[in-house]
Design a protein around this motif. Structure first.
Motif, PDB file in Angstrom:
ATOM      1  N   ALA A 117      79.768  92.933  27.491  1.00 47.00           N
ATOM      2  CA  ALA A 117      80.175  92.150  26.325  1.00 47.00           C
ATOM      3  C   ALA A 117      80.087  92.994  25.069  1.00 47.00           C
ATOM      4  N   VAL A 118      80.966  92.703  24.134  1.00 43.91           N
ATOM      5  CA  VAL A 118      80.989  93.366  22.836  1.00 43.91           C
ATOM      6  C   VAL A 118      80.189  92.512  21.862  1.00 43.91           C
ATOM      7  N   ILE A 119      79.273  93.136  21.138  1.00 43.78           N
ATOM      8  CA  ILE A 119      78.514  92.415  20.114  1.00 43.78           C
ATOM      9  C   ILE A 119      78.615  93.245  18.837  1.00 43.78           C
ATOM     10  N   ASN A 124      84.733  84.722  15.104  1.00 44.33           N
ATOM     11  CA  ASN A 124      84.710  83.273  15.035  1.00 44.33           C
ATOM     12  C   ASN A 124      83.305  82.782  15.378  1.00 44.33           C
ATOM     13  N   LEU A 125      82.817  81.840  14.609  1.00 40.64           N
ATOM     14  CA  LEU A 125      81.517  81.231  14.864  1.00 40.64           C
ATOM     15  C   LEU A 125      81.584  79.780  14.442  1.00 40.64           C
ATOM     16  N   ASP A 126      81.425  78.901  15.417  1.00 39.06           N
ATOM     17  CA  ASP A 126      81.311  77.486  15.096  1.00 39.06           C
ATOM     18  C   ASP A 126      80.193  76.902  15.949  1.00 39.06           C
ATOM     19  N   GLU A 127      80.109  75.619  15.996  1.00 37.81           N
ATOM     20  CA  GLU A 127      78.992  74.955  16.674  1.00 37.81           C
ATOM     21  C   GLU A 127      78.844  75.370  18.135  1.00 37.81           C
ATOM     22  N   THR A 129      81.173  77.934  19.816  1.00 36.07           N
ATOM     23  CA  THR A 129      81.914  79.130  20.192  1.00 36.07           C
ATOM     24  C   THR A 129      81.522  80.309  19.308  1.00 36.07           C
ATOM     25  N   LEU A 130      81.361  81.464  19.943  1.00 38.64           N
ATOM     26  CA  LEU A 130      81.047  82.709  19.237  1.00 38.64           C
ATOM     27  C   LEU A 130      81.948  83.791  19.803  1.00 38.64           C
ATOM     28  N   THR A 131      82.704  84.446  18.938  1.00 40.14           N
ATOM     29  CA  THR A 131      83.609  85.505  19.372  1.00 40.14           C
ATOM     30  C   THR A 131      83.341  86.756  18.557  1.00 40.14           C
ATOM     31  N   PHE A 132      83.174  87.873  19.279  1.00 44.01           N
ATOM     32  CA  PHE A 132      82.962  89.180  18.661  1.00 44.01           C
ATOM     33  C   PHE A 132      84.165  90.077  18.930  1.00 44.01           C
ATOM     34  N   SER A 133      84.377  91.054  18.060  1.00 42.96           N
ATOM     35  CA  SER A 133      85.340  92.120  18.343  1.00 42.96           C
ATOM     36  C   SER A 133      84.685  93.451  18.024  1.00 42.96           C
ATOM     37  N   ASP A 134      85.241  94.505  18.623  1.00 44.82           N
ATOM     38  CA  ASP A 134      84.713  95.841  18.332  1.00 44.82           C
ATOM     39  C   ASP A 134      85.448  96.488  17.161  1.00 44.82           C
ATOM     40  N   GLU A 135      86.442  95.784  16.593  1.00 48.53           N
ATOM     41  CA  GLU A 135      87.166  96.216  15.396  1.00 48.53           C
ATOM     42  C   GLU A 135      87.921  97.526  15.603  1.00 48.53           C
ATOM     43  N   ASN A 136      88.556  97.666  16.739  1.00 52.38           N
ATOM     44  CA  ASN A 136      89.460  98.779  17.000  1.00 52.38           C
ATOM     45  C   ASN A 136      90.844  98.200  17.258  1.00 52.38           C
ATOM     46  N   TYR A 137      91.892  98.936  16.865  1.00 54.65           N
ATOM     47  CA  TYR A 137      93.240  98.413  17.042  1.00 54.65           C
ATOM     48  C   TYR A 137      93.574  98.171  18.511  1.00 54.65           C
ATOM     49  N   ASP A 138      93.060  98.983  19.402  1.00 51.14           N
ATOM     50  CA  ASP A 138      93.263  98.754  20.836  1.00 51.14           C
ATOM     51  C   ASP A 138      91.942  98.294  21.458  1.00 51.14           C
ATOM     52  N   GLY A 139      91.184  97.586  20.670  1.00 54.62           N
ATOM     53  CA  GLY A 139      89.813  97.245  21.031  1.00 54.62           C
ATOM     54  C   GLY A 139      89.678  96.043  21.941  1.00 54.62           C
ATOM     55  N   ILE A 140      88.432  95.660  22.105  1.00 53.16           N
ATOM     56  CA  ILE A 140      88.115  94.532  22.964  1.00 53.16           C
ATOM     57  C   ILE A 140      87.276  93.510  22.203  1.00 53.16           C
ATOM     58  N   GLY A 141      87.279  92.308  22.723  1.00 52.78           N
ATOM     59  CA  GLY A 141      86.481  91.240  22.132  1.00 52.78           C
ATOM     60  C   GLY A 141      85.809  90.439  23.231  1.00 52.78           C
ATOM     61  N   SER A 142      84.744  89.780  22.879  1.00 52.34           N
ATOM     62  CA  SER A 142      83.991  88.980  23.848  1.00 52.34           C
ATOM     63  C   SER A 142      83.775  87.578  23.298  1.00 52.34           C
ATOM     64  N   SER A 143      83.859  86.608  24.194  1.00 51.79           N
ATOM     65  CA  SER A 143      83.652  85.207  23.850  1.00 51.79           C
ATOM     66  C   SER A 143      82.398  84.670  24.530  1.00 51.79           C
ATOM     67  N   PHE A 144      81.668  83.858  23.773  1.00 49.27           N
ATOM     68  CA  PHE A 144      80.456  83.217  24.273  1.00 49.27           C
ATOM     69  C   PHE A 144      80.539  81.721  23.974  1.00 49.27           C
ATOM     70  N   LYS A 145      79.872  80.922  24.795  1.00 47.68           N
ATOM     71  CA  LYS A 145      79.747  79.510  24.480  1.00 47.68           C
ATOM     72  C   LYS A 145      78.277  79.180  24.337  1.00 47.68           C
ATOM     73  N   ARG A 146      77.993  78.281  23.414  1.00 47.81           N
ATOM     74  CA  ARG A 146      76.604  77.886  23.164  1.00 47.81           C
ATOM     75  C   ARG A 146      76.133  76.996  24.310  1.00 47.81           C
ATOM     76  N   ILE A 147      74.923  77.300  24.813  1.00 51.00           N
ATOM     77  CA  ILE A 147      74.365  76.440  25.841  1.00 51.00           C
ATOM     78  C   ILE A 147      73.054  75.804  25.394  1.00 51.00           C
ATOM     79  N   ASN A 148      72.514  76.272  24.256  1.00 55.87           N
ATOM     80  CA  ASN A 148      71.262  75.723  23.753  1.00 55.87           C
ATOM     81  C   ASN A 148      71.094  76.120  22.304  1.00 55.87           C
ATOM     82  N   LYS A 149      70.568  75.201  21.500  1.00 58.36           N
ATOM     83  CA  LYS A 149      70.304  75.510  20.096  1.00 58.36           C
ATOM     84  C   LYS A 149      68.904  76.035  19.911  1.00 58.36           C
TER      85      LYS A 149
END
Length: 149
Positions: A117-119, A124-127, A129-149
């Motif tokens: 995963a990319v961190i 994007n960050l909401d209640e 969903t959390l999405t990260f990117s590596d900020e490269n034009y041909d880069g990658i991103g990772s998505s997470f879902k919240r399972i606990n507060k």
């Protein structure tokens, strides 16, 4: 007299923007706090990378704790923990200023374990969903879902 007024104005504006950044960081930190489960990592040249817990046999949990501490578990095994800080960076996708997380690893309990995963930049960050990117034009991103507060 004019230079004193200008200096005070510059000082006041810097202070105001500094306070605003700290408020934004506190808000982001509060929203991040909790347990996040990795869902996917996608991207790369020609969008050729598609990884998920199913394709990698790796379940990744990212836990953000109060006071800017984090832990990463892979298949229920602690592989990394430490503290984190925020910086801001102009996003290459929409050119807005976005928070970037810098992980300061203090314990690497499983050297060599690949965390699929990319961190980095918070896209994007909401209640839930959390999405990260590596900020490269041909880069990658990772998505997470919240399972606990």
């Amino acid at each position: 007299m004019k230079t004193i007024k200008q200096a005070l104005l510059i000082f006041f504006c810097s202070f105001l923007f500094s306070c605003e950044d700290k408020e934004i960081e506190a808000s982001v930190e509060k929203m991040l706090t909790g347990t996040w489960e990795w869902e996917s990592t996608d991207g790369g040249i020609a969008f050729n990378i598609h990884q998920s817990p199913t394709t990698t046999d790796k379940n990744v949990l990212l836990i953000f704790k109060p006071k800017r501490h984090y832990s990463i578990f892979v298949n229920n095994k602690l592989v990394e923990e430490g503290s984190f800080t925020f910086t801001k960076q102009k996003c290459i996708h929409n050119h807005s200023e976005k928070p970037v997380i810098q992980l300061n690893k203090t314990i690497n309990t499983e050297p060599g374990v690949n965390i699929p995963a990319v961190i980095k930049m918070i896209e994007n960050l909401d209640e839930n969903t959390l999405t990260f990117s590596d900020e490269n034009y041909d880069g990658i991103g990772s998505s997470f879902k919240r399972i606990n507060k």
